[in-house]
Design a protein around this motif. Structure first.
Motif, PDB file in Angstrom:
ATOM      1  N   HIS A  52       0.837  -1.204   0.000  1.00 48.97           N
ATOM      2  CA  HIS A  52       0.000   0.000   0.000  1.00 48.97           C
ATOM      3  C   HIS A  52       0.873   1.256   0.000  1.00 48.97           C
ATOM      4  CE1 HIS A  52      -3.560  -2.469   0.875  1.00 48.97           C
ATOM      5  NE2 HIS A  52      -2.790  -3.115   1.733  1.00 48.97           N
ATOM      6  N   LEU A  53       1.947   1.211   0.801  1.00 49.13           N
ATOM      7  CA  LEU A  53       2.847   2.356   0.904  1.00 49.13           C
ATOM      8  C   LEU A  53       3.486   2.673  -0.435  1.00 49.13           C
ATOM      9  CD1 LEU A  53       4.037   4.237   3.151  1.00 49.13           C
ATOM     10  CD2 LEU A  53       5.931   2.607   3.320  1.00 49.13           C
ATOM     11  N   GLU A  54       3.930   1.642  -1.128  1.00 52.81           N
ATOM     12  CA  GLU A  54       4.569   1.850  -2.420  1.00 52.81           C
ATOM     13  C   GLU A  54       3.565   2.310  -3.470  1.00 52.81           C
ATOM     14  OE1 GLU A  54       6.547  -1.891  -3.007  1.00 52.81           O
ATOM     15  OE2 GLU A  54       8.337  -1.227  -1.912  1.00 52.81           O
ATOM     16  N   ALA A  55       2.337   1.807  -3.376  1.00 52.42           N
ATOM     17  CA  ALA A  55       1.299   2.256  -4.311  1.00 52.42           C
ATOM     18  C   ALA A  55       0.968   3.727  -4.116  1.00 52.42           C
ATOM     19  CB  ALA A  55       0.043   1.401  -4.137  1.00 52.42           C
ATOM     20  N   ALA A  56       1.181   4.216  -2.887  1.00 49.58           N
ATOM     21  CA  ALA A  56       0.913   5.625  -2.583  1.00 49.58           C
ATOM     22  C   ALA A  56       2.057   6.537  -3.009  1.00 49.58           C
ATOM     23  CB  ALA A  56       0.654   5.790  -1.089  1.00 49.58           C
ATOM     24  N   GLY A  57       3.173   5.935  -3.485  1.00 49.46           N
ATOM     25  CA  GLY A  57       4.249   6.749  -4.027  1.00 49.46           C
ATOM     26  C   GLY A  57       5.513   6.807  -3.202  1.00 49.46           C
ATOM     27  N   PHE A  58       5.705   5.843  -2.294  1.00 47.58           N
ATOM     28  CA  PHE A  58       6.883   5.857  -1.436  1.00 47.58           C
ATOM     29  C   PHE A  58       7.704   4.585  -1.619  1.00 47.58           C
ATOM     30  CE2 PHE A  58       3.559   8.374   0.534  1.00 47.58           C
ATOM     31  CZ  PHE A  58       4.213   9.564   0.827  1.00 47.58           C
ATOM     32  N   ASN A  59       8.987   4.681  -1.305  1.00 45.56           N
ATOM     33  CA  ASN A  59       9.875   3.532  -1.302  1.00 45.56           C
ATOM     34  C   ASN A  59      10.079   3.067   0.133  1.00 45.56           C
ATOM     35  OD1 ASN A  59      10.876   3.761  -4.250  1.00 45.56           O
ATOM     36  ND2 ASN A  59      11.346   5.788  -3.417  1.00 45.56           N
ATOM     37  N   PHE A  60      10.267   1.762   0.323  1.00 45.24           N
ATOM     38  CA  PHE A  60      10.497   1.219   1.664  1.00 45.24           C
ATOM     39  C   PHE A  60      11.523   0.108   1.570  1.00 45.24           C
ATOM     40  CE2 PHE A  60       9.924  -1.654   5.194  1.00 45.24           C
ATOM     41  CZ  PHE A  60       9.721  -0.810   6.276  1.00 45.24           C
ATOM     42  N   ALA A  61      12.452   0.078   2.522  1.00 46.10           N
ATOM     43  CA  ALA A  61      13.446  -0.997   2.568  1.00 46.10           C
ATOM     44  C   ALA A  61      13.882  -1.211   4.011  1.00 46.10           C
ATOM     45  CB  ALA A  61      14.653  -0.664   1.688  1.00 46.10           C
ATOM     46  N   VAL A  62      14.453  -2.376   4.254  1.00 50.08           N
ATOM     47  CA  VAL A  62      15.001  -2.737   5.562  1.00 50.08           C
ATOM     48  C   VAL A  62      16.481  -3.008   5.369  1.00 50.08           C
ATOM     49  CG1 VAL A  62      14.957  -4.424   7.445  1.00 50.08           C
ATOM     50  CG2 VAL A  62      12.818  -3.759   6.299  1.00 50.08           C
ATOM     51  N   VAL A  63      17.299  -2.422   6.229  1.00 45.53           N
ATOM     52  CA  VAL A  63      18.738  -2.662   6.154  1.00 45.53           C
ATOM     53  C   VAL A  63      19.215  -3.268   7.462  1.00 45.53           C
ATOM     54  CG1 VAL A  63      19.293  -0.310   6.900  1.00 45.53           C
ATOM     55  CG2 VAL A  63      20.992  -1.631   5.662  1.00 45.53           C
ATOM     56  N   ALA A  64      20.117  -4.239   7.365  1.00 48.95           N
ATOM     57  CA  ALA A  64      20.682  -4.886   8.544  1.00 48.95           C
ATOM     58  C   ALA A  64      22.157  -5.145   8.300  1.00 48.95           C
ATOM     59  CB  ALA A  64      19.950  -6.188   8.854  1.00 48.95           C
ATOM     60  N   LYS A  65      22.927  -5.260   9.390  1.00 53.53           N
ATOM     61  CA  LYS A  65      24.373  -5.465   9.283  1.00 53.53           C
ATOM     62  C   LYS A  65      24.719  -6.930   9.027  1.00 53.53           C
ATOM     63  CE  LYS A  65      28.470  -3.601   9.431  1.00 53.53           C
ATOM     64  NZ  LYS A  65      29.028  -2.906  10.594  1.00 53.53           N
ATOM     65  N   THR A  66      23.747  -7.812   9.134  1.00 58.32           N
ATOM     66  CA  THR A  66      23.996  -9.229   8.919  1.00 58.32           C
ATOM     67  C   THR A  66      24.168  -9.543   7.434  1.00 58.32           C
ATOM     68  OG1 THR A  66      23.198 -11.436   9.552  1.00 58.32           O
ATOM     69  CG2 THR A  66      21.576  -9.911   8.650  1.00 58.32           C
ATOM     70  N   ALA A  67      24.632 -10.745   7.137  1.00 54.86           N
ATOM     71  CA  ALA A  67      24.794 -11.168   5.745  1.00 54.86           C
ATOM     72  C   ALA A  67      23.435 -11.256   5.053  1.00 54.86           C
ATOM     73  CB  ALA A  67      25.494 -12.526   5.691  1.00 54.86           C
ATOM     74  N   LEU A  68      23.410 -11.001   3.759  1.00 53.06           N
ATOM     75  CA  LEU A  68      22.167 -11.062   2.987  1.00 53.06           C
ATOM     76  C   LEU A  68      21.499 -12.428   3.153  1.00 53.06           C
ATOM     77  CD1 LEU A  68      20.170  -9.902   0.914  1.00 53.06           C
ATOM     78  CD2 LEU A  68      21.704 -10.752  -0.878  1.00 53.06           C
ATOM     79  N   GLU A  69      22.269 -13.481   3.155  1.00 50.85           N
ATOM     80  CA  GLU A  69      21.706 -14.817   3.308  1.00 50.85           C
ATOM     81  C   GLU A  69      20.885 -14.950   4.583  1.00 50.85           C
ATOM     82  OE1 GLU A  69      23.256 -19.468   3.818  1.00 50.85           O
ATOM     83  OE2 GLU A  69      24.680 -17.843   3.430  1.00 50.85           O
ATOM     84  N   ASN A  70      21.348 -14.335   5.666  1.00 50.26           N
ATOM     85  CA  ASN A  70      20.618 -14.399   6.934  1.00 50.26           C
ATOM     86  C   ASN A  70      19.309 -13.614   6.861  1.00 50.26           C
ATOM     87  OD1 ASN A  70      22.768 -15.870   7.925  1.00 50.26           O
ATOM     88  ND2 ASN A  70      23.729 -14.106   8.919  1.00 50.26           N
ATOM     89  N   LEU A  71      19.347 -12.475   6.179  1.00 53.23           N
ATOM     90  CA  LEU A  71      18.130 -11.676   6.000  1.00 53.23           C
ATOM     91  C   LEU A  71      17.090 -12.440   5.188  1.00 53.23           C
ATOM     92  CD1 LEU A  71      19.185  -7.983   5.231  1.00 53.23           C
ATOM     93  CD2 LEU A  71      17.498  -8.722   6.909  1.00 53.23           C
ATOM     94  N   VAL A  72      17.534 -13.054   4.117  1.00 49.04           N
ATOM     95  CA  VAL A  72      16.624 -13.818   3.267  1.00 49.04           C
ATOM     96  C   VAL A  72      16.027 -14.990   4.041  1.00 49.04           C
ATOM     97  CG1 VAL A  72      16.470 -15.252   1.194  1.00 49.04           C
ATOM     98  CG2 VAL A  72      17.772 -13.105   1.139  1.00 49.04           C
ATOM     99  N   THR A  73      16.848 -15.644   4.843  1.00 51.48           N
ATOM    100  CA  THR A  73      16.368 -16.768   5.645  1.00 51.48           C
ATOM    101  C   THR A  73      15.336 -16.306   6.656  1.00 51.48           C
ATOM    102  OG1 THR A  73      18.450 -17.973   5.398  1.00 51.48           O
ATOM    103  CG2 THR A  73      17.058 -18.565   7.262  1.00 51.48           C
ATOM    104  N   LEU A  74      15.600 -15.192   7.333  1.00 53.46           N
ATOM    105  CA  LEU A  74      14.628 -14.661   8.294  1.00 53.46           C
ATOM    106  C   LEU A  74      13.317 -14.316   7.603  1.00 53.46           C
ATOM    107  CD1 LEU A  74      13.944 -13.642  11.160  1.00 53.46           C
ATOM    108  CD2 LEU A  74      14.864 -11.413  10.464  1.00 53.46           C
TER     109      LEU A  74
END
Length: 247
Positions: free
Chosen positions: A125-147
């Motif tokens: 809904h947020l992106e459809a309203a015209g905004f970008n959203f992302a989550v950043v973490a210091k862990t490895a990408l593989e761990n983020l994808v797994t979570l």
């Protein structure tokens, strides 16, 4: 004035008094939002940070901060989560899924995870309203994808800052390397990207008996509790409840 079945005059009088406070709160919230929108330009980003993320083909790819902005969408809401968790975190670790394979110090913060559970459905809904959203973490990408897979997240863009200084530069990591939760907004103006706002309330002294509530207005779970006669319990989010995870 409205009434509800079988309520007393005492209740209605008290409720009308409370309603005036709720109206005052609504006005105060809008006044704060208006003042926020009127902030002068923030600092230009120091560099076009390069993150590890999943590309359009679902494979790991290098992604610049500027590439987190979709065409025609000039504001980026970025949640900087605690993953790995804070060194002093004592709550239970994940007991199932791929995340459970990580050592205790490398697992995610339960509160950050619960917050993102709540936000995932809103992102489309947020992106459809015209905004970008992302989550950043210091862990490895593989761990983020797994979570993300373990939690059933479908909509959030996840990026790893394990190979850059982004979180340290933007106050989401202390001098000792401990992670700090922070909601930040960046704005693109032409080719320039500036920091617009971050949840600095988390660094301010809390009120007696309260947590900092740095992003309290969008913490769905805790705000729902505020509507009840019990209020906020002496309780903390967990990665799972009982034998089963919340997903």
């Amino acid at each position: 004035m409205i009434t509800f079945p079988n309520e007393s005059a005492k209740y209605r009088t008290a409720r009308e008094k409370l309603l005036k406070k709720e109206i005052e709160l609504r006005r105060a919230m809008e006044a704060v939002a208006e003042a926020r929108r009127a902030l002068p330009p923030g600092g230009l980003i120091r560099q076009d940070y390069v993150f590890d993320a999943l590309g359009a083909d679902g494979r790991p790819a290098k992604t610049k901060l500027s590439e987190l902005f979709a065409p025609g969408k000039d504001s980026l809401i970025l949640y900087q989560m605690m993953f790995p968790r804070h060194p002093q975190e004592t709550r239970d670790v994940a007991a199932s899924g791929g995340t459970a394979k990580l050592a205790r110090p490398d697992q995610p913060c339960p509160s950050c995870t619960a917050l993102l559970d709540q936000w995932d459905g809103a992102v489309g809904h947020l992106e459809a309203a015209g905004f970008n959203f992302a989550v950043v973490a210091k862990t490895a990408l593989e761990n983020l994808v797994t979570l993300s897979r373990d939690r059933g997240w479908k909509n959030m863009r996840l990026v790893s800052s394990a190979a850059n200084s982004f979180k340290r530069d933007y106050n989401a990591e202390d001098a000792g390397g401990a992670q700090i939760p922070l909601l930040s907004v960046f704005h693109r103006d032409g080719d320039a990207i500036r920091h617009f706002w971050s949840s600095e309330l988390g660094f301010a002294p809390p009120e007696p008996g309260q947590d900092p509530r740095a992003i309290g207005t969008c913490e769905i779970l805790w705000n729902l509790m505020d509507f009840t006669p019990e209020g906020r319990p002496d309780w903390n989010e967990q990665l799972q409840y009982g034998e089963a995870c919340c997903h």
